[in-house]
Motif scaffolding. Structure first.
Motif, mmCIF file in Angstrom:
data_model
loop_
_atom_site.group_PDB
_atom_site.id
_atom_site.type_symbol
_atom_site.label_atom_id
_atom_site.label_comp_id
_atom_site.label_asym_id
_atom_site.label_seq_id
_atom_site.Cartn_x
_atom_site.Cartn_y
_atom_site.Cartn_z
ATOM 1 N N ASN A 62 3.481 1.804 -1.746
ATOM 2 C CA ASN A 62 4.099 2.059 -3.042
ATOM 3 C C ASN A 62 3.157 2.840 -3.952
ATOM 4 O O ASN A 62 2.169 2.317 -4.448
ATOM 5 C CB ASN A 62 4.480 0.735 -3.683
ATOM 6 N N GLU A 63 3.524 4.110 -4.202
ATOM 7 C CA GLU A 63 2.633 4.967 -5.001
ATOM 8 C C GLU A 63 2.477 4.444 -6.415
ATOM 9 O O GLU A 63 1.577 4.864 -7.130
ATOM 10 C CB GLU A 63 3.166 6.403 -5.088
ATOM 11 N N ALA A 95 -4.802 1.575 -9.181
ATOM 12 C CA ALA A 95 -6.004 1.469 -8.352
ATOM 13 C C ALA A 95 -7.075 2.432 -8.832
ATOM 14 O O ALA A 95 -8.260 2.076 -8.938
ATOM 15 C CB ALA A 95 -5.650 1.752 -6.888
ATOM 16 N N ASP A 96 -6.649 3.623 -9.151
ATOM 17 C CA ASP A 96 -7.614 4.626 -9.584
ATOM 18 C C ASP A 96 -8.279 4.232 -10.905
ATOM 19 O O ASP A 96 -9.501 4.292 -11.039
ATOM 20 C CB ASP A 96 -6.910 5.976 -9.736
ATOM 21 N N ASP A 155 5.562 12.264 -9.793
ATOM 22 C CA ASP A 155 5.551 13.718 -9.996
ATOM 23 C C ASP A 155 6.925 14.365 -9.918
ATOM 24 O O ASP A 155 7.300 15.158 -10.764
ATOM 25 C CB ASP A 155 4.651 14.377 -8.941
ATOM 26 N N HIS A 170 -10.512 1.279 -10.399
ATOM 27 C CA HIS A 170 -11.726 1.699 -9.713
ATOM 28 C C HIS A 170 -12.745 2.305 -10.670
ATOM 29 O O HIS A 170 -13.908 1.915 -10.699
ATOM 30 C CB HIS A 170 -11.379 2.702 -8.612
ATOM 31 N N ARG A 171 -12.277 3.239 -11.469
ATOM 32 C CA ARG A 171 -13.190 3.888 -12.413
ATOM 33 C C ARG A 171 -13.783 2.880 -13.395
ATOM 34 O O ARG A 171 -14.987 2.912 -13.702
ATOM 35 C CB ARG A 171 -12.458 4.994 -13.184
ATOM 36 N N LEU A 220 0.824 -1.210 0.000
ATOM 37 C CA LEU A 220 0.000 0.000 0.000
ATOM 38 C C LEU A 220 0.855 1.255 0.000
ATOM 39 O O LEU A 220 0.397 2.319 -0.418
ATOM 40 C CB LEU A 220 -0.913 0.013 1.226
ATOM 41 N N ASP A 244 -0.950 3.430 -7.097
ATOM 42 C CA ASP A 244 -2.047 4.378 -6.922
ATOM 43 C C ASP A 244 -2.801 4.612 -8.220
ATOM 44 O O ASP A 244 -4.028 4.591 -8.242
ATOM 45 C CB ASP A 244 -1.512 5.719 -6.382
ATOM 46 N N VAL A 245 -2.076 4.812 -9.278
ATOM 47 C CA VAL A 245 -2.779 5.103 -10.530
ATOM 48 C C VAL A 245 -3.486 3.864 -11.052
ATOM 49 O O VAL A 245 -4.602 3.945 -11.562
ATOM 50 C CB VAL A 245 -1.851 5.748 -11.594
#
Lengths: 328, 328
Positions: free
Chosen positions: A77-78, A84-85, A272, A88-89, A75, A81-82
């Motif tokens: 590890n960024e 997951a996003d 980023d 999700h969508r 969790l 994140d993308v």
DNA sequence: TTGTATGCGTTATCAC
DNA sequence: GTGATAACGCATACAA
């Protein structure tokens, strides 16, 4: 033990509407036909009682949870994140709920499979932690980003071999002939692919010195590996993850070595800070969006019962050139 | 419709073991007493049949899912990664499974509550998106990091007001008298707290110029706000989130302004890159670990039926001083 | 200690 | 079109 407060059930709805329970069910689930008059009566009862179907009972009866799980190893590890996003969508768009679970160890990973199965989750998008863990055969699984040894398997991966070939070739084209590649755990499938890509590129050139430091995908390891390599300063270093890159940068900072004047640095993925750190990080970017979207699409087809041959799909990476590579 | 493949059920276990279904249940759930002999018989049958209890049926009967949900607004925001990780570990330690859900909009947030309730999830740790969303009363909820307008409520927050007071005071002590604070959405409870903290500090000094730019918690907004402020260059800028900070840095880079020589910058939270970016970012760090652990502890007590008065708890932040603030 | 029977809230089958 | 009734798999009260 506190007495159970009975839910508002279909029974109550049917009674208030003055119809049978079967009819009420038909109205709510939308299957079967009912007259317009009774439909309205039932709907009134529903809103009067504030009725909500019990998903547990539903799932038990119908063997469908309408839930997809995204199972990931870390969790913190960024990187994920993308994914997951996007997942999700895509799930929401496809009419599923999505939950994320995590497993810190191989045992927990196994445990996760068990309890997801016990809850009759419809399917799993799985980033494997342990490469050798046996997989449950009772539910559809699509692996993402990494693939385990289990066969047959469905997996969506980045073409890391091809990507690292391209990345390395770029370095060689800029004249670098002494390159250090810092990678993580060797048993990960992706580590192997990346290393292979580097070797593919190197094999096409003469007189290239290649050093490989295998350790962990951590900042500490990047720092450490860079520190030992510095005695014979390489022309360029390939940090195979942002965490490793951050360790490398830290080491370079401390030694007051400048990028790209004294040494070139490239990495993988694109957090980023890569864009506004120093000269900007030249990096190989995996197609996280496409991969995740594809995984969901695949999984939902599997859930729908489509017969799809098991496969491992590789999607191409993109080389993002910024300022961290110099000329020699 | 594919015929349902019946699960291995308690029935099968009981039959193979030659006992009643009630007895088998008692062995497996561990409640009630059974003789050692029958226990072994049942256990043998269990492993022979590879039996696993159906969690749906269990949850339906016992009204306990042993699942806790972490409901967060933005999967892309690394801010919540450490919370998720801590919550996950704490849940596992407490005997719960943990799932993460996300809601992009207020409607989806409401929708999430509904379906979590429909699945009889035991409890929720909730980072509110919409401050005014009504909360379901049927299940235990502890809010984290932000608090909604709903009362009574249980919430664990960072003491952002006190923290931003301390952060701003530090700036003022270094002699800065013209400060720009860039914040996000004004309706968030935390935005209000942060701004208040800044004002508390400023009120204790003379002749301080304070500019406030309210927008979004995004990199774009940080970039934009910095660009308009540059006409009258402030002594110091408070970027109230790492994303905003990254936008500020980008703007400063482009204008070739140096930190901290030309301008000082501070922020909130502490992503990795704060430590190795340029001079290092001086920042206010919320106690994410403690907050998350506390939230889980609280929630599990609530689930266990403990009578706890509703409350909003504020935990202190830490000022982490690095090199991004100069002297005047 | 053990087995039986009932209920949890659904959906599906079947007569009517 | 509609209403009983039987599952789904489990836990529990109760009788034996």
């Amino acid at each position: 033990m506190p007495e159970r407060k009975r839910d508002v059930s279909l029974h109550d709805v049917a009674r208030l509407a003055g119809v049978g329970i079967g009819t009420a069910s038909r109205v709510i689930s939308g299957r079967g036909s009912v007259s317009e008059a009774t439909r309205r009566k039932v709907e009134e009862a529903v809103s009067a009682l504030n009725y909500r179907p019990n998903s547990l009972a539903r799932a038990m009866r119908s063997d469908q949870s309408h839930i997809i799980a995204f199972m990931q190893p870390d969790l913190l590890n960024e990187f994920y994140d993308v994914s997951a996003d996007v997942i999700h969508r895509a799930c929401v768009a496809a009419g599923y709920q999505m939950v994320i679970t995590s497993s810190l160890t191989a045992e927990e990973e196994w445990e996760s499979f068990r309890w997801l199965a016990d809850y009759r989750i419809d399917g799993i998008i799985h980033v494997p932690l342990s490469p050798t863990l046996p997989l449950p055969v009772t539910m559809p699984i699509v692996q993402l980003n990494r693939v385990s040894a289990h066969r047959p398997i469905n997996a969506v991966l980045a073409d890391e071999r091809g990507g690292f070939d391209e990345l390395t070739t770029y370095l060689l084209q800029q004249g670098h002939r002494d390159v250090l590649v810092i990678i993580g755990e060797e048993h990960h499938s992706s580590t192997q692919f990346r290393l292979q890509g580097v070797r593919d590129a190197v094999a096409r050139y003469q007189d290239v010195r290649l050093r490989v430091s295998a350790g962990e995908f951590t900042r500490e390891w990047g720092y450490q590996a860079m520190n030992v390599a510095v005695e014979e300063l390489p022309h360029a270093v390939i940090a195979s993850s942002p965490r490793i890159a951050s360790g490398v940068i830290q080491a370079l900072n401390e030694m007051e070595l400048r990028v790209p004047e004294d040494i070139s640095v490239v990495s993988f993925d694109d957090p980023d800070w890569f864009s506004f750190w120093g000269p900007g990080m030249t990096t190989l970017v995996p197609p996280l969006h496409d991969m995740s979207a594809r995984a969901v699409d695949w999984l939902t087809r599997l859930i729908d019962g489509e017969e799809i041959a098991s496969d491992i799909v590789h999607l191409p990476c993109t080389l993002r050139i910024r300022g961290s590579v110099g000329n020699r």
